[in-house]
Design a protein around this motif. Structure first.
Motif, PDB file in Angstrom:
ATOM      1  N   VAL A   1       0.724  -0.972  -0.060  1.00  0.00           N
ATOM      2  CA  VAL A   1      -0.162  -0.416  -0.166  1.00  0.00           C
ATOM      3  C   VAL A   1       1.035   1.189  -0.194  1.00  0.00           C
ATOM      4  CG1 VAL A   1      -1.256   1.216   1.438  1.00  0.00           C
ATOM      5  CG2 VAL A   1      -2.124  -0.956   1.451  1.00  0.00           C
ATOM      6  N   PHE A   2       1.193   2.076  -0.884  1.00  0.00           N
ATOM      7  CA  PHE A   2       1.361   3.606  -1.490  1.00  0.00           C
ATOM      8  C   PHE A   2      -0.141   4.877  -1.264  1.00  0.00           C
ATOM      9  CE2 PHE A   2       3.947   0.563  -3.150  1.00  0.00           C
ATOM     10  CZ  PHE A   2       4.794   0.083  -2.459  1.00  0.00           C
ATOM     11  N   PRO A   3      -0.615   4.682   0.064  1.00  0.00           N
ATOM     12  CA  PRO A   3      -1.574   5.575   0.225  1.00  0.00           C
ATOM     13  C   PRO A   3      -1.063   7.166  -0.547  1.00  0.00           C
ATOM     14  CG  PRO A   3      -0.481   5.803   2.233  1.00  0.00           C
ATOM     15  CD  PRO A   3       0.695   5.021   1.293  1.00  0.00           C
ATOM     16  N   ASN A   4      -2.321   7.535  -0.738  1.00  0.00           N
ATOM     17  CA  ASN A   4      -2.438   9.286  -1.142  1.00  0.00           C
ATOM     18  C   ASN A   4      -2.403  10.163   0.028  1.00  0.00           C
ATOM     19  OD1 ASN A   4      -2.367   9.090  -3.444  1.00  0.00           O
ATOM     20  ND2 ASN A   4      -4.990   8.885  -3.943  1.00  0.00           N
ATOM     21  N   ASN A   5      -2.894   9.881   1.166  1.00  0.00           N
ATOM     22  CA  ASN A   5      -3.189  10.817   1.781  1.00  0.00           C
ATOM     23  C   ASN A   5      -1.468  10.161   3.185  1.00  0.00           C
ATOM     24  OD1 ASN A   5      -3.222  11.830   4.438  1.00  0.00           O
ATOM     25  ND2 ASN A   5      -5.632  11.116   4.794  1.00  0.00           N
ATOM     26  N   ARG A   6      -1.257  11.915   3.273  1.00  0.00           N
ATOM     27  CA  ARG A   6       0.437  11.424   4.356  1.00  0.00           C
ATOM     28  C   ARG A   6       0.454  11.211   5.525  1.00  0.00           C
ATOM     29  NH1 ARG A   6       3.116  14.611   7.047  1.00  0.00           N
ATOM     30  NH2 ARG A   6       2.684  16.338   7.476  1.00  0.00           N
ATOM     31  N   PHE A   7      -0.663  10.860   6.238  1.00  0.00           N
ATOM     32  CA  PHE A   7      -0.965  10.622   7.428  1.00  0.00           C
ATOM     33  C   PHE A   7      -0.969   8.887   7.683  1.00  0.00           C
ATOM     34  CE2 PHE A   7      -2.040  15.290   6.985  1.00  0.00           C
ATOM     35  CZ  PHE A   7      -1.782  15.358   7.751  1.00  0.00           C
ATOM     36  N   GLU A   8      -1.516   8.290   6.459  1.00  0.00           N
ATOM     37  CA  GLU A   8      -1.867   6.966   6.038  1.00  0.00           C
ATOM     38  C   GLU A   8      -0.578   6.026   6.520  1.00  0.00           C
ATOM     39  OE1 GLU A   8      -4.115   5.344   7.267  1.00  0.00           O
ATOM     40  OE2 GLU A   8      -5.359   7.422   7.449  1.00  0.00           O
ATOM     41  N   PRO A   9      -0.300   5.074   6.872  1.00  0.00           N
ATOM     42  CA  PRO A   9       1.007   4.467   6.575  1.00  0.00           C
ATOM     43  C   PRO A   9       1.394   3.399   5.562  1.00  0.00           C
ATOM     44  CG  PRO A   9      -0.382   2.856   7.276  1.00  0.00           C
ATOM     45  CD  PRO A   9      -1.075   4.001   7.183  1.00  0.00           C
ATOM     46  N   VAL A  10       3.127   3.297   4.472  1.00  0.00           N
ATOM     47  CA  VAL A  10       2.905   2.902   3.570  1.00  0.00           C
ATOM     48  C   VAL A  10       3.539   1.656   4.069  1.00  0.00           C
ATOM     49  CG1 VAL A  10       5.124   2.477   1.887  1.00  0.00           C
ATOM     50  CG2 VAL A  10       4.056   4.689   2.239  1.00  0.00           C
ATOM     51  N   ILE A  11       2.240   0.487   3.262  1.00  0.00           N
ATOM     52  CA  ILE A  11       2.739  -0.677   4.270  1.00  0.00           C
ATOM     53  C   ILE A  11       3.615  -1.790   3.634  1.00  0.00           C
ATOM     54  CG2 ILE A  11       1.449  -3.069   4.472  1.00  0.00           C
ATOM     55  CD1 ILE A  11      -1.119  -0.791   5.782  1.00  0.00           C
ATOM     56  N   LEU A  12       4.339  -2.377   3.534  1.00  0.00           N
ATOM     57  CA  LEU A  12       5.499  -3.124   2.967  1.00  0.00           C
ATOM     58  C   LEU A  12       4.944  -4.716   3.192  1.00  0.00           C
ATOM     59  CD1 LEU A  12       8.373  -1.271   2.021  1.00  0.00           C
ATOM     60  CD2 LEU A  12       6.511  -1.257   0.715  1.00  0.00           C
ATOM     61  N   ARG A  13       5.216  -5.174   2.147  1.00  0.00           N
ATOM     62  CA  ARG A  13       5.041  -7.070   2.351  1.00  0.00           C
ATOM     63  C   ARG A  13       6.679  -7.274   3.039  1.00  0.00           C
ATOM     64  NH1 ARG A  13       2.576  -8.566  -1.859  1.00  0.00           N
ATOM     65  NH2 ARG A  13       4.468  -8.182  -2.936  1.00  0.00           N
ATOM     66  N   ALA A  14       6.794  -8.233   4.129  1.00  0.00           N
ATOM     67  CA  ALA A  14       7.912  -8.734   4.794  1.00  0.00           C
ATOM     68  C   ALA A  14       8.003 -10.128   3.234  1.00  0.00           C
ATOM     69  CB  ALA A  14       7.870  -9.104   5.847  1.00  0.00           C
ATOM     70  N   PRO A  15       9.582 -10.813   3.739  1.00  0.00           N
ATOM     71  CA  PRO A  15      10.329  -9.848   3.611  1.00  0.00           C
ATOM     72  C   PRO A  15      10.349  -8.896   2.797  1.00  0.00           C
ATOM     73  CG  PRO A  15      11.265 -11.669   3.019  1.00  0.00           C
ATOM     74  CD  PRO A  15       9.438 -11.964   2.852  1.00  0.00           C
ATOM     75  N   CYS A  16      11.373  -8.021   3.239  1.00  0.00           N
ATOM     76  CA  CYS A  16      11.161  -6.356   2.580  1.00  0.00           C
ATOM     77  C   CYS A  16      12.247  -5.929   1.738  1.00  0.00           C
ATOM     78  CB  CYS A  16      11.205  -5.276   3.121  1.00  0.00           C
ATOM     79  SG  CYS A  16      10.910  -3.681   2.961  1.00  0.00           S
ATOM     80  N   SER A  17      12.105  -6.193   0.428  1.00  0.00           N
ATOM     81  CA  SER A  17      13.405  -6.379  -0.582  1.00  0.00           C
ATOM     82  C   SER A  17      13.553  -5.105  -0.981  1.00  0.00           C
ATOM     83  CB  SER A  17      13.063  -6.507  -1.962  1.00  0.00           C
ATOM     84  OG  SER A  17      12.567  -5.740  -2.607  1.00  0.00           O
ATOM     85  N   ALA A  18      15.352  -4.654  -1.085  1.00  0.00           N
ATOM     86  CA  ALA A  18      15.459  -3.528  -1.400  1.00  0.00           C
ATOM     87  C   ALA A  18      15.000  -2.734  -2.239  1.00  0.00           C
ATOM     88  CB  ALA A  18      17.337  -3.661  -1.846  1.00  0.00           C
ATOM     89  N   LEU A  19      14.575  -2.786  -2.991  1.00  0.00           N
ATOM     90  CA  LEU A  19      14.024  -2.307  -3.966  1.00  0.00           C
ATOM     91  C   LEU A  19      12.558  -1.627  -3.143  1.00  0.00           C
ATOM     92  CD1 LEU A  19      13.310  -0.804  -6.373  1.00  0.00           C
ATOM     93  CD2 LEU A  19      12.422  -2.973  -7.142  1.00  0.00           C
ATOM     94  N   SER A  20      12.059  -2.618  -3.105  1.00  0.00           N
ATOM     95  CA  SER A  20      10.790  -2.309  -2.259  1.00  0.00           C
ATOM     96  C   SER A  20      10.950  -1.214  -0.810  1.00  0.00           C
ATOM     97  CB  SER A  20       9.554  -2.861  -1.917  1.00  0.00           C
ATOM     98  OG  SER A  20      10.271  -4.446  -0.843  1.00  0.00           O
ATOM     99  N   LEU A  21      11.472  -1.684  -0.577  1.00  0.00           N
ATOM    100  CA  LEU A  21      11.925  -0.343   1.418  1.00  0.00           C
ATOM    101  C   LEU A  21      12.361   0.724   0.488  1.00  0.00           C
ATOM    102  CD1 LEU A  21      12.386  -0.374   3.613  1.00  0.00           C
ATOM    103  CD2 LEU A  21      15.157  -0.549   3.707  1.00  0.00           C
TER     104      LEU A  21
END
Length: 144
Positions: free
Chosen positions: A106-126
């Protein structure tokens, strides 16, 4: 006419130069901590979620970014609760949540919402998550 676009590969890879990040992870977070450091972040690590929240709310250090490795801390819902507690308290630094529970990043448009990444986190996704979370911050780099 031939045009060449040149850039300094050393400075272009450090997108997090000057960013102080708090990594909250209950397990050995060497991989995630190392990847944040490779982006140029100064990383502090805590292994207990509510101790980390207390540090952000009452501590003398103001963090530019909070990264929560939710697995082992109560899951994705615990990370989202922590973000909501920060918002209620009036602290709204960018937050990245990393979890195996994440089906779709998840890459939200609202800056107050968290970015959510799938684990394990790759260097690119991070890196993509980091740049998205920090998009409001303008970093002026000095030449030389």
């Amino acid at each position: 006419m031939t045009l060449f676009k040149t850039f300094d590969p050393q400075s272009s890879t450090l997108v997090g130069y000057g960013v102080s990040a708090l990594l909250v992870s209950s397990k050995d977070a060497g991989n995630l901590q190392g990847r944040l450091a490779a982006l140029g972040c100064a990383v502090d690590r805590l292994d207990e979620l509510y101790l980390a929240l207390e540090s952000v709310l009452d501590g003398p250090v103001g963090y530019d970014l909070i990264v929560i490795d939710c697995d082992g801390l109560g899951g994705l819902s615990a990370g989202e609760r922590a973000k909501n507690l920060l918002r209620i308290a009036g602290r709204c630094p960018p937050v990245i949540l990393v979890s195996r529970e994440c089906g779709t990043q998840v890459f939200p448009n609202n800056r107050f919402e968290p970015v959510i990444l799938r684990a394990p986190c790759s260097a690119l996704s991070l890196r993509v998550g980091f740049e998205h979370a920090m998009q409001d911050r303008i970093v002026l780099a000095r030449a030389g």
